[in-house]
Design an enzyme around this catalytic site. Structure first.
Site, PDB file in Angstrom:
ATOM      1  N   TRP A  21       0.812  -1.216   0.000  1.00  0.00           N
ATOM      2  CA  TRP A  21       0.000   0.000   0.000  1.00  0.00           C
ATOM      3  C   TRP A  21       0.841   1.260   0.000  1.00  0.00           C
ATOM      4  O   TRP A  21       0.323   2.355  -0.002  1.00  0.00           O
ATOM      5  CB  TRP A  21      -0.889   0.025   1.240  1.00  0.00           C
ATOM      6  CG  TRP A  21      -0.139  -0.409   2.454  1.00  0.00           C
ATOM      7  CD1 TRP A  21       0.686   0.360   3.220  1.00  0.00           C
ATOM      8  CD2 TRP A  21      -0.113  -1.722   3.001  1.00  0.00           C
ATOM      9  NE1 TRP A  21       1.225  -0.398   4.225  1.00  0.00           N
ATOM     10  CE2 TRP A  21       0.748  -1.678   4.125  1.00  0.00           C
ATOM     11  CE3 TRP A  21      -0.726  -2.929   2.666  1.00  0.00           C
ATOM     12  CZ2 TRP A  21       1.001  -2.803   4.901  1.00  0.00           C
ATOM     13  CZ3 TRP A  21      -0.465  -4.033   3.452  1.00  0.00           C
ATOM     14  CH2 TRP A  21       0.377  -3.961   4.551  1.00  0.00           C
ATOM     15  N   GLU A  77      -4.807   1.212   6.326  1.00  0.00           N
ATOM     16  CA  GLU A  77      -4.786   1.568   7.751  1.00  0.00           C
ATOM     17  C   GLU A  77      -5.885   0.848   8.527  1.00  0.00           C
ATOM     18  O   GLU A  77      -5.682   0.447   9.667  1.00  0.00           O
ATOM     19  CB  GLU A  77      -4.907   3.088   7.931  1.00  0.00           C
ATOM     20  CG  GLU A  77      -3.675   3.862   7.493  1.00  0.00           C
ATOM     21  CD  GLU A  77      -2.421   3.472   8.257  1.00  0.00           C
ATOM     22  OE1 GLU A  77      -2.533   2.880   9.344  1.00  0.00           O
ATOM     23  OE2 GLU A  77      -1.316   3.753   7.764  1.00  0.00           O
ATOM     24  N   THR A  86      -3.310  -5.619  13.461  1.00  0.00           N
ATOM     25  CA  THR A  86      -3.104  -6.720  12.523  1.00  0.00           C
ATOM     26  C   THR A  86      -1.721  -6.561  11.891  1.00  0.00           C
ATOM     27  O   THR A  86      -1.312  -5.446  11.560  1.00  0.00           O
ATOM     28  CB  THR A  86      -4.191  -6.696  11.442  1.00  0.00           C
ATOM     29  OG1 THR A  86      -5.463  -6.740  12.068  1.00  0.00           O
ATOM     30  CG2 THR A  86      -4.052  -7.872  10.485  1.00  0.00           C
ATOM     31  N   LEU A 135      -9.849 -12.404   8.654  1.00  0.00           N
ATOM     32  CA  LEU A 135      -8.924 -11.348   9.078  1.00  0.00           C
ATOM     33  C   LEU A 135      -9.175 -10.910  10.516  1.00  0.00           C
ATOM     34  O   LEU A 135      -8.287 -10.340  11.151  1.00  0.00           O
ATOM     35  CB  LEU A 135      -9.026 -10.146   8.133  1.00  0.00           C
ATOM     36  CG  LEU A 135      -7.920  -9.094   8.218  1.00  0.00           C
ATOM     37  CD1 LEU A 135      -6.539  -9.721   8.077  1.00  0.00           C
ATOM     38  CD2 LEU A 135      -8.116  -8.003   7.176  1.00  0.00           C
ATOM     39  N   TYR A 181      -5.746   7.467  15.963  1.00  0.00           N
ATOM     40  CA  TYR A 181      -4.571   7.033  15.210  1.00  0.00           C
ATOM     41  C   TYR A 181      -4.798   7.112  13.708  1.00  0.00           C
ATOM     42  O   TYR A 181      -3.993   7.680  12.958  1.00  0.00           O
ATOM     43  CB  TYR A 181      -4.158   5.594  15.570  1.00  0.00           C
ATOM     44  CG  TYR A 181      -3.268   5.044  14.493  1.00  0.00           C
ATOM     45  CD1 TYR A 181      -1.941   5.433  14.409  1.00  0.00           C
ATOM     46  CD2 TYR A 181      -3.788   4.231  13.470  1.00  0.00           C
ATOM     47  CE1 TYR A 181      -1.136   5.017  13.365  1.00  0.00           C
ATOM     48  CE2 TYR A 181      -2.982   3.808  12.428  1.00  0.00           C
ATOM     49  CZ  TYR A 181      -1.666   4.199  12.376  1.00  0.00           C
ATOM     50  OH  TYR A 181      -0.879   3.812  11.338  1.00  0.00           O
ATOM     51  N   ASP A 198       0.747   4.973  17.475  1.00  0.00           N
ATOM     52  CA  ASP A 198       0.311   3.576  17.484  1.00  0.00           C
ATOM     53  C   ASP A 198       1.204   2.825  18.470  1.00  0.00           C
ATOM     54  O   ASP A 198       1.959   3.429  19.214  1.00  0.00           O
ATOM     55  CB  ASP A 198       0.411   2.970  16.078  1.00  0.00           C
ATOM     56  CG  ASP A 198       1.847   2.728  15.675  1.00  0.00           C
ATOM     57  OD1 ASP A 198       2.724   3.453  16.174  1.00  0.00           O
ATOM     58  OD2 ASP A 198       2.100   1.811  14.884  1.00  0.00           O
ATOM     59  N   CYS A 247      13.385  -0.598  17.095  1.00  0.00           N
ATOM     60  CA  CYS A 247      12.970  -0.416  18.487  1.00  0.00           C
ATOM     61  C   CYS A 247      11.877  -1.431  18.803  1.00  0.00           C
ATOM     62  O   CYS A 247      10.757  -1.094  19.155  1.00  0.00           O
ATOM     63  CB  CYS A 247      12.473   1.011  18.695  1.00  0.00           C
ATOM     64  SG  CYS A 247      12.365   1.515  20.430  1.00  0.00           S
ATOM     65  N   CYS A 252      20.184   2.123  15.711  1.00  0.00           N
ATOM     66  CA  CYS A 252      19.137   3.133  15.825  1.00  0.00           C
ATOM     67  C   CYS A 252      19.695   4.538  15.584  1.00  0.00           C
ATOM     68  O   CYS A 252      20.705   4.927  16.181  1.00  0.00           O
ATOM     69  CB  CYS A 252      18.500   3.078  17.212  1.00  0.00           C
ATOM     70  SG  CYS A 252      17.163   4.269  17.432  1.00  0.00           S
ATOM     71  N   THR A 311      -9.363 -12.847  22.062  1.00  0.00           N
ATOM     72  CA  THR A 311      -8.611 -11.880  22.854  1.00  0.00           C
ATOM     73  C   THR A 311      -8.868 -12.064  24.346  1.00  0.00           C
ATOM     74  O   THR A 311      -7.929 -12.026  25.135  1.00  0.00           O
ATOM     75  CB  THR A 311      -8.985 -10.449  22.451  1.00  0.00           C
ATOM     76  OG1 THR A 311      -8.739 -10.301  21.056  1.00  0.00           O
ATOM     77  CG2 THR A 311      -8.164  -9.444  23.222  1.00  0.00           C
TER      78      THR A 311
END
Length: 352
Positions: free
Chosen positions: A30, A47, A53, A90, A130, A148, A200, A210, A305
């Site tokens: 994307w 997004e 995901t 998904l 976000y 995020d 990170c 980094c 979850t």
DNA sequence: CACTCGTGGTG
DNA sequence: TCACCAAGAGT
């Protein structure tokens, strides 16, 4: 030069991160190439799919959706069930409903063009703080600060923020906001997330690679892996239920649709019992959709979850003249239905 | 604010 | 094996 560095504490330099990003930019399905103009539809679609995901999981779905629905008008014009079927597997299925609702809202309220401001984007279904910032920055190169999971990790380490998530979210935003440059804010947003995803990382971050190793307070303390601080996790209970796999003589399978709200909302499932913490096997068998000679097919397990599920599968074959019970229907192509993965497992067990 | 909401990969 | 986590949003 060394003297100046000693006198002035190192601060995270946006230009330094952008230079790192230019050297390590990842090719993602994307992502616009260098110098290409981003397509807001593709940015938005990606997004939404990337919410909680992984890139690997979302990639094939993004390509499927783009092929079937090349633009926001095509998606808005499609039946919701087509969208749910394409989304099946998904997870977080409210996203699929909101995706469709958002496409329709963009067509109806914005003439098919995505708005470029965070405020206008926030008014659309499925777009939170976000995603609004991400679309504004990445698709329109407007100065917006994305926060995020990656950015939370990068920022809490940079400043050794002791506050626990999720309460620390507002504090993290306050630290991240002044880092965002006016120059290339879209690339900066993606750079922050790429830094969190590749350098990170949650475990064993590659600090020596980094670009911001010097100003990182957590690294100075040797505590980089301990950030971000998080509140204690609740333990995951388990539930048990029964699912019935009924195959008609011509191969058709009995299915039903779940309620639109709640777990697996609007998705297709095998008929069955409730999923109870205190399971009663005899009571569950009374939930059979029709009278038949049931054959145990063992059980499938699935971890959601906030609970783990054991689903005991029972199968039966019925004559072709059998009528579908109330709320159920016969499906000739069960594999093409909007089955969540837990139900794909159950169907597979029922067939075995 | 705390809870709900999927699934797969990883150490 | 299992706990953690992944470009979070809605209620």
């Amino acid at each position: 030069m060394a003297l100046a560095e000693n006198l002035t504490p190192a601060k995270p330099d946006p230009a330094g991160l952008l230079a790192w990003y230019d050297r390590h930019r990842r090719r993602l399905p994307w992502r616009a190439g260098p110098g290409e103009r981003a397509d807001p539809y593709r940015v938005w679609l990606s997004e939404i799919m990337l919410q909680q995901t992984t890139v690997v999981a979302a990639g094939p779905y993004f390509l499927k959706f783009l092929d079937r629905f090349p633009d926001v008008r095509a998606l808005a014009a499609a039946p919701l069930d087509d969208v749910l079927r394409l989304w099946a597997g998904l997870g977080y299925y409210a996203r699929a409903r909101n995706l469709h609702a958002c496409a329709k809202a963009v067509v109806e309220r914005h003439g098919g063009m995505f708005p470029d401001s965070e405020d206008a984007l926030l008014d659309l279904p499925g777009i939170g703080a976000y995603t609004a910032a991400a679309i504004s920055a990445i698709a329109f190169d407007r100065r917006a600060t994305v926060v995020d999971g990656n950015v939370e990790r990068v920022v809490t380490r940079l400043y050794a923020i002791e506050d626990e998530l999720p309460r620390a979210k507002a504090i993290i935003k306050k630290y991240a906001e002044p880092l965002t440059p006016s120059n290339r804010p879209g690339d900066f947003a993606q750079a922050m997330m790429d830094l969190g995803a590749t350098i990170c990382t949650p475990k064993k971050p590659a600090c020596t690679l980094c670009p911001w190793i010097d100003p990182c307070e957590a690294r100075k303390l040797g505590l980089q892996e301990t950030f971000p601080r998080k509140a204690a996790k609740a333990e995951r209970p388990s539930r048990t239920g029964v699912a019935f796999f009924v195959r008609r003589a011509d191969g058709a399978v009995l299915l039903r649709r779940r309620p639109e709200k709640g777990l697996l909302g609007g998705m297709v499932e095998l008929p069955g019992s409730e999923w109870a913490t205190k399971f009663d096997g005899d009571a569950a068998m009374l939930k059979a959709p029709l009278k038949a000679s049931w054959c145990s097919k063992g059980s499938v397990t699935h971890v959601f979850t906030h609970f783990a599920l054991e689903l005991r599968v029972f199968a039966a074959a019925v004559p072709i003249t059998t009528a579908a019970p109330a709320g159920c229907w016969w499906s000739d192509e069960v594999d093409e239905e909007a089955l969540p993965n837990v139900m794909r497992k159950a169907v597979e067990a029922g067939r075995a």
